[in-house]
Motif scaffolding. Structure first.
Motif, PDB file in Angstrom:
ATOM      1  N   HIS A   1     -28.149  -1.620   7.517  1.00  0.00           N
ATOM      2  CA  HIS A   1     -27.416  -1.910   8.751  1.00  0.00           C
ATOM      3  C   HIS A   1     -25.915  -1.677   8.571  1.00  0.00           C
ATOM      4  CE1 HIS A   1     -30.907  -3.417  10.836  1.00  0.00           C
ATOM      5  NE2 HIS A   1     -31.210  -4.171   9.799  1.00  0.00           N
ATOM      6  N   GLY A   2     -25.541  -1.003   7.481  1.00  0.00           N
ATOM      7  CA  GLY A   2     -24.155  -0.611   7.273  1.00  0.00           C
ATOM      8  C   GLY A   2     -23.261  -1.677   6.661  1.00  0.00           C
ATOM      9  N   ILE A   3     -23.847  -2.704   6.078  1.00  0.00           N
ATOM     10  CA  ILE A   3     -23.040  -3.776   5.500  1.00  0.00           C
ATOM     11  C   ILE A   3     -23.171  -3.742   3.981  1.00  0.00           C
ATOM     12  CG2 ILE A   3     -22.649  -6.266   5.396  1.00  0.00           C
ATOM     13  CD1 ILE A   3     -23.727  -6.389   8.259  1.00  0.00           C
ATOM     14  N   ALA A   4     -22.066  -3.447   3.316  1.00  0.00           N
ATOM     15  CA  ALA A   4     -22.048  -3.396   1.862  1.00  0.00           C
ATOM     16  C   ALA A   4     -22.130  -4.803   1.279  1.00  0.00           C
ATOM     17  CB  ALA A   4     -20.760  -2.723   1.382  1.00  0.00           C
TER      18      ALA A   4
ATOM     19  N   THR B   1     -15.764 -10.063   9.322  1.00  0.00           N
ATOM     20  CA  THR B   1     -15.252  -9.283   8.206  1.00  0.00           C
ATOM     21  C   THR B   1     -13.716  -9.326   8.250  1.00  0.00           C
ATOM     22  OG1 THR B   1     -15.137  -7.245   9.500  1.00  0.00           O
ATOM     23  CG2 THR B   1     -17.212  -7.687   8.328  1.00  0.00           C
ATOM     24  N   ARG B   2     -13.100  -8.774   7.228  1.00  0.00           N
ATOM     25  CA  ARG B   2     -11.634  -8.727   7.182  1.00  0.00           C
ATOM     26  C   ARG B   2     -11.044  -7.941   8.351  1.00  0.00           C
ATOM     27  NH1 ARG B   2      -9.339 -10.907   2.749  1.00  0.00           N
ATOM     28  NH2 ARG B   2     -10.718 -11.257   0.986  1.00  0.00           N
ATOM     29  N   ASP B   3     -11.812  -6.978   8.876  1.00  0.00           N
ATOM     30  CA  ASP B   3     -11.325  -6.216  10.034  1.00  0.00           C
ATOM     31  C   ASP B   3     -11.870  -6.777  11.354  1.00  0.00           C
ATOM     32  OD1 ASP B   3     -13.920  -5.339   9.651  1.00  0.00           O
ATOM     33  OD2 ASP B   3     -13.450  -3.220   9.780  1.00  0.00           O
ATOM     34  N   ASN B   4     -12.260  -8.068  11.342  1.00  0.00           N
ATOM     35  CA  ASN B   4     -12.646  -8.832  12.534  1.00  0.00           C
ATOM     36  C   ASN B   4     -13.915  -8.347  13.228  1.00  0.00           C
ATOM     37  OD1 ASN B   4     -10.700 -10.872  12.453  1.00  0.00           O
ATOM     38  ND2 ASN B   4      -9.179  -9.501  13.348  1.00  0.00           N
ATOM     39  N   ARG B   5     -14.834  -7.772  12.487  1.00  0.00           N
ATOM     40  CA  ARG B   5     -16.136  -7.429  13.056  1.00  0.00           C
ATOM     41  C   ARG B   5     -17.087  -8.584  12.798  1.00  0.00           C
ATOM     42  NH1 ARG B   5     -18.409  -1.666  11.725  1.00  0.00           N
ATOM     43  NH2 ARG B   5     -19.787  -2.291  13.423  1.00  0.00           N
ATOM     44  N   TYR B   6     -17.800  -9.016  13.843  1.00  0.00           N
ATOM     45  CA  TYR B   6     -18.765 -10.102  13.703  1.00  0.00           C
ATOM     46  C   TYR B   6     -20.022  -9.623  12.974  1.00  0.00           C
ATOM     47  CZ  TYR B   6     -16.441 -13.437  16.822  1.00  0.00           C
ATOM     48  OH  TYR B   6     -15.573 -14.331  17.392  1.00  0.00           O
ATOM     49  N   VAL B   7     -20.508 -10.465  12.065  1.00  0.00           N
ATOM     50  CA  VAL B   7     -21.721 -10.169  11.311  1.00  0.00           C
ATOM     51  C   VAL B   7     -22.682 -11.347  11.443  1.00  0.00           C
ATOM     52  CG1 VAL B   7     -22.669  -9.739   9.005  1.00  0.00           C
ATOM     53  CG2 VAL B   7     -20.497  -8.714   9.660  1.00  0.00           C
TER      54      VAL B   7
ATOM     55  N   TYR C   1     -24.291  -6.044  11.896  1.00  0.00           N
ATOM     56  CA  TYR C   1     -23.173  -6.254  12.805  1.00  0.00           C
ATOM     57  C   TYR C   1     -23.727  -6.710  14.146  1.00  0.00           C
ATOM     58  CZ  TYR C   1     -20.146  -4.044   9.407  1.00  0.00           C
ATOM     59  OH  TYR C   1     -19.448  -3.756   8.269  1.00  0.00           O
ATOM     60  N   MET C   2     -23.015  -7.604  14.803  1.00  0.00           N
ATOM     61  CA  MET C   2     -23.477  -8.131  16.087  1.00  0.00           C
ATOM     62  C   MET C   2     -23.176  -7.150  17.212  1.00  0.00           C
ATOM     63  SD  MET C   2     -22.407 -12.138  15.597  1.00  0.00           S
ATOM     64  CE  MET C   2     -22.805 -12.598  17.272  1.00  0.00           C
ATOM     65  N   HIS C   3     -24.026  -7.168  18.231  1.00  0.00           N
ATOM     66  CA  HIS C   3     -23.845  -6.342  19.418  1.00  0.00           C
ATOM     67  C   HIS C   3     -22.811  -7.002  20.330  1.00  0.00           C
ATOM     68  CE1 HIS C   3     -27.354  -4.068  18.210  1.00  0.00           C
ATOM     69  NE2 HIS C   3     -28.027  -5.198  18.111  1.00  0.00           N
ATOM     70  N   ASN C   4     -22.176  -6.198  21.190  1.00  0.00           N
ATOM     71  CA  ASN C   4     -21.134  -6.723  22.084  1.00  0.00           C
ATOM     72  C   ASN C   4     -21.610  -7.884  22.940  1.00  0.00           C
ATOM     73  OD1 ASN C   4     -19.045  -5.098  21.229  1.00  0.00           O
ATOM     74  ND2 ASN C   4     -19.471  -3.482  22.710  1.00  0.00           N
TER      75      ASN C   4
ATOM     76  N   ALA D   1     -21.346 -13.727  24.239  1.00  0.00           N
ATOM     77  CA  ALA D   1     -22.036 -15.012  24.393  1.00  0.00           C
ATOM     78  C   ALA D   1     -21.561 -16.009  23.333  1.00  0.00           C
ATOM     79  CB  ALA D   1     -23.546 -14.811  24.290  1.00  0.00           C
ATOM     80  N   TYR D   2     -21.404 -15.560  22.100  1.00  0.00           N
ATOM     81  CA  TYR D   2     -20.962 -16.429  21.011  1.00  0.00           C
ATOM     82  C   TYR D   2     -19.559 -16.968  21.281  1.00  0.00           C
ATOM     83  CZ  TYR D   2     -19.431 -17.852  16.359  1.00  0.00           C
ATOM     84  OH  TYR D   2     -18.933 -18.552  15.294  1.00  0.00           O
TER      85      TYR D   2
END
Length: 106
Positions: free
Chosen positions: A23-26, A59-65, A87-90, A95-96
């Motif tokens: 899912h692209g998460i190291a 993440t450090r670049d503010n993407r929700y996981v 990574y979470m969908h928009n 909603a979160y």
């Protein structure tokens, strides 16, 4: 008041590493999320043989996981064993944030 649990590291193997990375998460990114503010909830639906937990973090670049994990004792150490992460969908983020207006950015 939030409960704090002292863990000493992560438990990785080919199975959970591959599932998170697809899912692209190291692994390093996922481990970093656990050093930041998290919302952790029980995952009762999928906790048949061991307690699973769900977490939402940034993440450090503010993407929700969104992370599913369990805690395991191994050689007298408490380890986080990630089961899945993505990574979470928009729509999930909207909603979160609506349900948690006090969440800090960054």
């Amino acid at each position: 008041m939030a409960e704090h649990i002292q863990v000493t590291g992560f438990q990785w193997d080919d199975g959970n590493r591959e599932k998170c990375q697809k899912h692209g998460i190291a692994c390093q990114t996922l481990e970093d999320i656990f050093t930041r503010q998290l919302m952790v909830l029980p995952d009762h639906e999928h906790s048949s043989s061991e307690q699973r937990l769900k977490a939402i973090g940034k993440t450090r670049d503010n993407r929700y996981v969104f992370v599913v994990f369990t805690l395991r004792n191994f050689n007298n150490e408490l380890l986080i064993r990630p089961i899945s992460a993505r990574y979470m969908h928009n729509r999930e983020i909207i909603a979160y944030e609506k349900e948690n207006p006090d969440i800090q950015n960054g």
